[in-house]
Structure formats: structure tokens, C-alpha cells
Design an enzyme around this catalytic site. Structure first.
Site, PDB file in Angstrom:
ATOM      1  CB  CYS A  79      -4.915   6.775  -3.079  1.00 22.08           C
ATOM      2  SG  CYS A  79      -3.586   5.867  -3.884  1.00 22.08           S
ATOM      3  CD  GLU A 116      -5.721   8.543   0.524  1.00 21.34           C
ATOM      4  OE1 GLU A 116      -4.616   8.129   0.918  1.00 21.34           O
ATOM      5  OE2 GLU A 116      -5.902   9.021  -0.608  1.00 21.34           O
TER       6      GLU A 116
END
Length: 668
Positions: free
Chosen positions: A516, A555
Site C-alpha cells: 500500500c 496499491e
């Protein structure tokens, strides 16, 4: 006497220490302190009266000087400040350098309103405007905007100034304010791109990934280590997707009014009172209204501020012929026939939630970690599962008929799967059925307990889970690395060097790195490829997934494969100073110096015997100085200059010397 009094008064006004002023006074009127005259008693009373006030002045003066001399704190690597600084430096590098005759642009006073033309977007979703050799950072603006902003502070760590957004003077062609669905946008710090079309958001998030890897691979134009970054996969839902929200409130002292409940202002610690959040799911938004009402009615029971947990949970029931309940948007047509879903909000930190990803059921702690966008998870998990398969060897490709292009052989599923940072078992459960055996590892015992429960309720019998620390995460894994794929999904801070060194020692065939925080991901990938043990790895693909529409977060998934063919070490080292230091330490031979010395002596003895035997058989043979190491590697400490040719060895031309397989040493 009068001169002494004036000197003391000046010491008070100019904040000169009292001891120094008395010393000067003594030099001018020494008899004053050696006599018992009334003037001496009066002088002593003046000294006693002035001492507390003088000490207070000295204390304030010293504090003021310390604040002036205080150096700015160093910016941590991969911190948000460091990422902004990278964007600032990259933008200034595109501008012509100032000439010596160009006068410097003075800094704008704080809280001054300025008009700025936005030229670029930072990786943190903030607009960048260049004035002279300084960059002004303005949130809620995009390239092409001309905005009015208020100067807040000049950064001590770089040539940029932080500003507050005030208003748009001339909008950019990419700005569409009709897309904004939140009344708190441009105030709340949660969203950044609501005024931007979604396709433009996806392009910007791809650019963030490109910049992150360009920073850690500055020579990739010649090294060609990074493939072209794929297009970012968008979320099926751009609003109403977030299954978890955590608003908070602060309780002010002696306040008789209920506190504001919501999220912080951009660039401030002040909490905005937010009644609704459109990026949350319907269940979470309903829970927000209910919890706001509860806090307002019971706020006097809180001693201080608190964070409110809002987490969606789902139940599935078999669908009957008489049931007319509308199924959720995320269900497919086949799933509509099977069941209906009922969603509700949980606010108990000690409670449990249930999530469904396709037919997989996951039970988690309500306050624990789980992906917050269920609409994109089915496609995301499928992408991870498909990329765990190992590429087929070239020898298995069937030769095509003449004139036709050969078709690549289908990929080979791995026999074993290791899910590092497994959490509650998302990847171990959804991807474990395609392998013979899988194992999930996490440092949290609570997460491991939920992962075991999730594997059991989804009938995954070939999975096991264990708690491990970063220093011994591969201790109990007996899988051969050549038949193993590994999934890495760490927190935002990325992997530590203990874990990466163990990963390089384990040598898995396939690495799927999910992150992330693309900046720490690029740093870790550079560490792996810059290490001698990672020289055989190549990056197959890099692609982003938009788990958080309307925000700057993305992401990223990196797929790496280890090639069995031996390769020379890359002349590449990560730009991160700490990574270079750890790389050098990992490659150090100090621990194996004695073993290498014994091996070198044995080789030397064998070579001497061989040369002596050849010398006896050939009287004309010349004596040869025996080297300590006959390998293809250069002595440590000797660096070949750029453009220097490979040295000839034993009469072999450089081209033939390159064809020799390099020596293999086991690096512990």
C-alpha cells in the site's frame, strides 16, 4: 556610584548576565566592595532586588537563543515529507538554472495570500507551483489551475513552501467541480481528487508508481530492470466502497458543548464536524449517524477524546422464491440465485466482523486489519492467484511449423506457497487451493488464530499457520525455494532488512510483492536486485490497483521471478544510503574468512602440483607465479573503471572469459 547604577540598569535592559555586570562594576569602583559605607549597603540591596528579575530575563533570553539555533530534524527516508521533497527536486530539475545576475526571490511572509499557477501534482495529491527557485505546495489543486493560496510555512528541509487552498481563480481543463459529492471536500483531509475525472485519477496513480521506481532505479534507462508499468486497475465503486471508517473527537476542557465528531482538517489537527462521508458504504454511513448521536448524548462520560470504530459486517442467507430483496451491486448473476446479503455496522472494538470474497468467508477482529474495499477484492485476488504460477522452461515449448510464431508453454503452478505478513489469511485461503501445501506467517498471534479459523471454515486443509518474528520468519519452512512462490504484503513501512536477507537466502522461484506504499516497495525491490544473492531475479510486471478512489493512495503489485541461469552481479546499488550500507554488510565475507582461506590454500596446492607435473614433462616450460584465487572474480577492493576491458586470463580472450560460468559462493 552613579556609574555603577547605570551599568546595572543597562544589564537589565540588554539582558547581560548579572555576574558579568558586577564584574565590570567592580573594575570601575573596586573600593565600593572593600568598605562598609552606606553606599555599599545600598548597592547590596540593589543587587538583591535585581537578581530574580535578571534571572528571569536571562532564562527567556537563553530559551530564545536555543530556539534560533535549533536545527531542523532530519527527514526520515520514505516519509511523506521526503516524498514531497523528491517531487520538488524533480520539478526544479526541469527548470533552467538561475543566472548569477538574477536576483533571488524573497520569501513570502506567512499568512500572505498569493496567486499561483499549478504545474504538476505531487505523489501526495497536492498541486505544485514554481516561483523562482522555490516550489509552493497547494492541496486540492491540479495542473492547469490558477489558484489563490495562503502561505503557511517555509519548509526547513527543502526549497518548498506549504500553503492552504483558498479558491480557484481559473480552473484547469481537467477540473470538474460537478463531480464533487462531499460538502466537506477541500477542507477534510480524507479525499484529494473528487474534482478530477476518474480516468485522470487512474493515470495519476500510475505516474506515482513510475516516479517511485525511477527514484530507486535512477539508471534504468540503461539497466532496463523495470518493465513498463501497467495501467492502474480501477475500482468498480468510486463512492460507497469503504467498509471501515474511524472518525474521532477531542474533548475540550471546561466546555459545555458536545465536541465536533469527524476527521481532521487538511494540514491541521483541528477536527471538522462531519455528518456524512460518501465514500463509506451504506451500512457504515448509517453507523456514523448512530454513533454521532450516541456521543452527543453521552459526551460527558468521556474524560478525553476518542476514536470511533465503524466496520461493516455481512451475513448471507439462502435466497427463497418469495424473497424480493435486492442483492448488492458486487454480486454476480450466479451469486444472485444463491443468496442475499444483509449488511450492518459494528462499532465494538472487541467485536468480530464477517467478510465475503466470492465464495470465501472471512472472520476478523473488528479492530484488526482487512482490506477496506470489497468491490475490487475478487479481481485483485484473482490477479494474485494467476501470477503465482511459475513460467514454463523454454525446453518445454513445442516447436511450431515453419513460418509460425511459437506459442509459449502454459505456466506451471507452484508446489508450495508462503504467505508472509498473512494477517487473517486472505491470500493463504484464496490461493492455497492451487498448491500442494501452503503456510502463512505473521507476528500477531491473534491474526494467526483468525487465519486458522478462516482456513477451516473454507475447507482449506493444506494450509498451516505459525507466528514468527522478522528475524526468524523462515526458520521452520522446509520447502525448496525452487518450487515455492511467496506473497509479501507488509505494512506501509515495508520490509526490514532482516526479512529481506532471509528472503534472499531462501531464494523462492516467484515473489509477489503487494504494498500500500509504493515508495517503500520500490526501496525493497531495489535492495533485492542490488544484492549479489538477488542478481538472478528479474521483474516481470508492475501494476497498480485503486483500492481508494478519490484519494492519492494506490496499491501496487510487483511480480519477480528467479532465473536459474548464472549471471554476473549487477553494477547497480540502490540510492538509499542505508540500503547500500546493509547490502555491503550482507555481502561481506568477514564471517567466512577462515573457510575461504582454507579453500584458497587447497586450490593453490593443487595448482602447484599440476604446474610442477607439467613442468617436469616439459623442460622448456616457464615458471608461473601462482595466484591465490583462480576464479573469474576480481580481488575485493579492485574496481574496474567504466569502459575498461575484462582482463585476459590464462591466454583466454575476454569474450571467451565471459562465457565461463561465474564462481558460486554460498553467502550466509
Amino acid at each position: 556610584m552613579l556609574g555603577t547604577r547605570l551599568l546595572l540598569q543597562r544589564s537589565l535592559l540588554r539582558r547581560i548576565p548579572l555576574a558579568r555586570s558586577l564584574l565590570l562594576a567592580r573594575s570601575f569602583s573596586a573600593p565600593l566592595y572593600n568598605s562598609r559605607t552606606p553606599d555599599a549597603v545600598q548597592m547590596a540591596s540593589v543587587q538583591t532586588a535585581a537578581k530574580p528579575e535578571q534571572l528571569a530575563l536571562n532564562k527567556r533570553s537563553n530559551t530564545h537563543n536555543k530556539r534560533k539555533q535549533r536545527k531542523p530534524k532530519p527527514v526520515a527516508e520514505d516519509s511523506p515529507e521526503q516524498v514531497v521533497l523528491q517531487d520538488v527536486q524533480r520539478l526544479l530539475a526541469t527548470k533552467p538554472p538561475p543566472s548569477d545576475l538574477t536576483p533571488p526571490v524573497p520569501l513570502t511572509e506567512p499568512f500572505t495570500l498569493v496567486e499561483l499557477a499549478i504545474e504538476d501534482l505531487s505523489c501526495a495529491g497536492e498541486g505544485l507551483a514554481v516561483v523562482g527557485q522555490r516550489v509552493y505546495v497547494v492541496p486540492f489543486s491540479i495542473p492547469g489551475d490558477v489558484v489563490e493560496a495562503k502561505v503557511v510555512r517555509h519548509s526547513p528541509n527543502g526549497p518548498y513552501t506549504e500553503c492552504d487552498f483558498v479558491r480557484v481563480i481559473n480552473p484547469s481543463p481537467d477540473r470538474d467541480d460537478s463531480l464533487v459529492k462531499c460538502q466537506y471536500f477541500a477542507k477534510c483531509a480524507g479525499c484529494h481528487y473528487q474534482m478530477m475525472p476518474y480516468e485522470r485519477q487512474l493515470k495519476q496513480k500510475r505516474e506515482v508508481i513510475v516516479r517511485a521506481f525511477a527514484h530507486y532505479f535512477p539508471n534504468d534507462s540503461t539497466d532496463h530492470l523495470i518493465p513498463e508499468v501497467g495501467d492502474t486497475i480501477g475500482s468498480p465503486l468510486q463512492y460507497g466502497y469503504r467498509t471501515k471508517l474511524t472518525p474521532h473527537f477531542d474533548k475540550r476542557k471546561n466546555s459545555t458543548e458536545p465536541p465536533e465528531i469527524g476527521f481532521t482538517t487538511k494540514g491541521r489537527r483541528h477536527v471538522i464536524d462531519i455528518e456524512d462521508c460518501p465514500i463509506g458504504t451504506e451500512a457504515v454511513r448509517a453507523g456514523l449517524k448512530e454513533r454521532r448521536e450516541y456521543v452527543r448524548n453521552n459526551w460527558d462520560q468521556y474524560k478525553r477524546g476518542a476514536t470511533v470504530l465503524l466496520r461493516e459486517s455481512t451475513t448471507r442467507e439462502p435466497k427463497t422464491d418469495t424473497d424480493t430483496t435486492t442483492a448488492p451491486e458486487s454480486n454476480t448473476e450466479d451469486e444472485l440465485v444463491k443468496y442475499i446479503e444483509r449488511k450492518f455496522c459494528i462499532s465494538d472494538n472487541k467485536g468480530q466482523t464477517t467478510e465475503y470474497i466470492g465464495d470465501y468467508k472471512f472472520t476478523n477482529s473488528a479492530n484488526g486489519f482487512f482490506q477496506n474495499n470489497n468491490s475490487i477484492l475478487p479481481g485483485f485476488v484473482s490477479y494474485i492467484r494467476d501470477n503465482l504460477s511459475l513460467p514454463a522452461p523454454a525446453s518445454s515449448t513445442t516447436p511450431p511449423p515453419e513460418g509460425e510464431t511459437p506459442e509459449p508453454a502454459p505456466p506451471i503452478p507452484p508446489k508450495y506457497l508462503v504467505d508472509a505478513y498473512c494477517g487473517s489469511g486472505l491470500f493463504t485461503v484464496t490461493c492455497g487451493s492451487a498448491v500442494q501445501q501452503s503456510i502463512g506467517i505473521d507476528i500477531s498471534a491473534e491474526s494467526i488464530a483468525y487465519a486458522s479459523q478462516n482456513a477451516s471454515q473454507n475447507s482449506i486443509s493444506n494450509a498451516s499457520f505459525q507466528t514468527g518474528t522478522a528475524s526468524e520468519i523462515f526458520k521452520n519452512i522446509n520447502f525448496p525455494g525452487s518450487e515455492t512462490s511467496i506473497i509479501i504484503d507488509p505494512s506501509r513501512k515495508g520490509c526490514d532488512h532482516d526479512f529481506l536477507n532471509q528472503l534472499l537466502q531462501f531464494r523462492p522461484k516467484r515473489i509477489v510483492y503487494v504494498s500500500c506504499n509504493v515508495h517503500t516497495q520500490a526501496r525493497d525491490v531495489a535492495y533485492v536486485l542490488g544484492d549479489e544473492r538477488g542478481v538472478q531475479y528479474k521483474i516481470d510486471s508492475v501494476r497498480g490497483f485503486d483500492f481508494f478512489p478519490q484519494t492519492h493512495h494506490v496499491e501496487s503489485v510487483v511480480i519477480m521471478t528467479r532465473d536459474e541461469e548464472p549471471k554476473k552481479p549487477r553494477r547497480y546499488s540502490p540510492s538509499d544510503k542505508r540500503a547500500r550500507k546493509e547490502n555491503a554488510r550482507a555481502r561481506s565475507w568477514s564471517k567466512d574468512r577462515a573457510r575461504y582461506a582454507r579453500e584458497a590454500e587447497a586450490k593453490e596446492a593443487k595448482l602447484k602440483e599440476k604446474l610442477e607435473a607439467e613442468g617436469e614433462g616439459n623442460p622448456d616450460a616457464e615458471s608461473v607465479d601462482t595466484p591465490m584465487d583462480m576464479g573469474d572474480e576480481e580481488p575485493r577492493g579492485r574496481k574496474r573503471d567504466a569502459g575498461e576491458m575484462e582482463p585476459e586470463e590464462d591466454g583466454v580472450r575476454p569474450a571467451e572469459a565471459e562465457q565461463r560460468p561465474p564462481r558460486k559462493f554460498e553467502i550466509l
